[in-house]
Motif scaffolding. Structure first.
Motif, PDB file in Angstrom:
ATOM      1  N   GLU A  79      32.771  61.310 201.779  1.00 40.14           N
ATOM      2  CA  GLU A  79      32.413  59.758 202.136  1.00 40.14           C
ATOM      3  C   GLU A  79      31.009  59.701 202.805  1.00 40.14           C
ATOM      4  N   VAL A  80      30.481  60.914 203.027  1.00 40.86           N
ATOM      5  CA  VAL A  80      28.823  60.706 203.731  1.00 40.86           C
ATOM      6  C   VAL A  80      28.041  60.887 202.674  1.00 40.86           C
ATOM      7  N   HIS A  81      28.313  60.574 201.387  1.00 44.45           N
ATOM      8  CA  HIS A  81      27.344  60.432 200.339  1.00 44.45           C
ATOM      9  C   HIS A  81      26.675  59.172 200.340  1.00 44.45           C
ATOM     10  N   GLU A  97      26.234  59.058 209.678  1.00 45.17           N
ATOM     11  CA  GLU A  97      26.626  57.792 209.604  1.00 45.17           C
ATOM     12  C   GLU A  97      26.841  57.462 207.940  1.00 45.17           C
ATOM     13  N   THR A  98      28.324  56.965 207.836  1.00 38.80           N
ATOM     14  CA  THR A  98      28.296  56.568 206.301  1.00 38.80           C
ATOM     15  C   THR A  98      27.923  55.277 206.144  1.00 38.80           C
ATOM     16  N   ILE A  99      27.634  54.886 204.577  1.00 35.88           N
ATOM     17  CA  ILE A  99      27.027  53.646 204.386  1.00 35.88           C
ATOM     18  C   ILE A  99      27.902  52.385 204.788  1.00 35.88           C
ATOM     19  N   PHE A 113      23.202  63.770 199.718  1.00 39.26           N
ATOM     20  CA  PHE A 113      23.661  63.500 198.454  1.00 39.26           C
ATOM     21  C   PHE A 113      24.961  64.035 198.750  1.00 39.26           C
ATOM     22  N   ASP A 114      25.181  65.458 199.113  1.00 38.65           N
ATOM     23  CA  ASP A 114      26.578  66.090 199.446  1.00 38.65           C
ATOM     24  C   ASP A 114      26.582  67.126 200.206  1.00 38.65           C
ATOM     25  N   ILE A 115      27.636  67.565 200.685  1.00 43.40           N
ATOM     26  CA  ILE A 115      27.803  68.878 201.472  1.00 43.40           C
ATOM     27  C   ILE A 115      28.652  69.587 200.640  1.00 43.40           C
ATOM     28  N   GLN A 116      28.494  70.869 200.298  1.00 43.23           N
ATOM     29  CA  GLN A 116      29.269  71.836 199.584  1.00 43.23           C
ATOM     30  C   GLN A 116      29.601  73.028 200.183  1.00 43.23           C
ATOM     31  N   SER A 132      18.979  63.218 199.207  1.00 45.14           N
ATOM     32  CA  SER A 132      18.430  62.656 198.342  1.00 45.14           C
ATOM     33  C   SER A 132      17.031  62.435 198.866  1.00 45.14           C
ATOM     34  N   TYR A 133      17.064  62.572 200.111  1.00 41.39           N
ATOM     35  CA  TYR A 133      15.855  62.390 200.840  1.00 41.39           C
ATOM     36  C   TYR A 133      16.049  62.954 202.223  1.00 41.39           C
ATOM     37  N   GLY A 134      14.993  64.124 202.674  1.00 42.12           N
ATOM     38  CA  GLY A 134      15.161  64.655 203.829  1.00 42.12           C
ATOM     39  C   GLY A 134      15.886  66.067 204.052  1.00 42.12           C
ATOM     40  N   CYS A 135      16.764  66.170 205.012  1.00 40.89           N
ATOM     41  CA  CYS A 135      17.113  67.279 205.298  1.00 40.89           C
ATOM     42  C   CYS A 135      17.735  68.279 204.221  1.00 40.89           C
ATOM     43  N   VAL A 136      17.372  69.500 204.380  1.00 39.29           N
ATOM     44  CA  VAL A 136      17.966  70.558 203.321  1.00 39.29           C
ATOM     45  C   VAL A 136      18.604  71.618 204.568  1.00 39.29           C
ATOM     46  N   LEU A 137      19.877  71.997 204.236  1.00 40.42           N
ATOM     47  CA  LEU A 137      20.804  72.922 205.022  1.00 40.42           C
ATOM     48  C   LEU A 137      21.348  73.794 204.223  1.00 40.42           C
TER      49      LEU A 137
END
Length: 124
Positions: free
Chosen positions: A7-9, A29-31, A58-61, A109-114
């Motif tokens: 749901e955070v996509h 924060e979701t859409i 984009f997603d958390i895996q 899609s934009y920003g943070c990579v973790l």
């Protein structure tokens, strides 16, 4: 690979907390303007970069079979050339395969990579 918090996509990463007890908390924060949280517990290694205004998720895996390259990046051993360094990365990979550690990745899609290696995570 397992998608965590689908749901955070397209939502945004709003807050990062590092209390210093091997936990790392993320607030999204979701859409739909709902708030969701994820806490990584027993963090062994973590790499979080490219924080930008927005940080659109984009997603958390949960990655069940990370590559040695993935593990080198999260441990900051990108250029490990010693046999000892390569053995350490192989040991981490085996720990993930056995379920002793989890490899978690946030792609944006934009920003943070973790990327993180942790013992467990909780969501809410």
């Amino acid at each position: 690979m397992t998608v965590i918090l689908p749901e955070v996509h397209d939502g945004e990463l709003r807050k990062i907390e590092i209390p210093g007890d091997k936990t790392f908390a993320l607030t999204f924060e979701t859409i739909d303007k709902d708030t969701r949280q994820m806490t990584l517990e027993g963090v062994e290694h973590l790499r979080c970069n490219n924080l930008l205004g927005g940080n659109i998720v984009f997603d958390i895996q949960q990655v069940d079979d990370p590559s040695l390259h993935d593990l080198a990046r999260v441990t900051s051993m990108d250029y490990a050339v010693s046999e000892k360094g390569r053995d350490y990365l192989r040991d981490l990979r085996q720990s993930v395969a056995k379920g002793d550690l989890l490899f978690v990745r946030l792609e944006s899609s934009y920003g943070c990579v973790l990327d993180a290696l942790c013992r467990r995570y909780t969501t809410g």
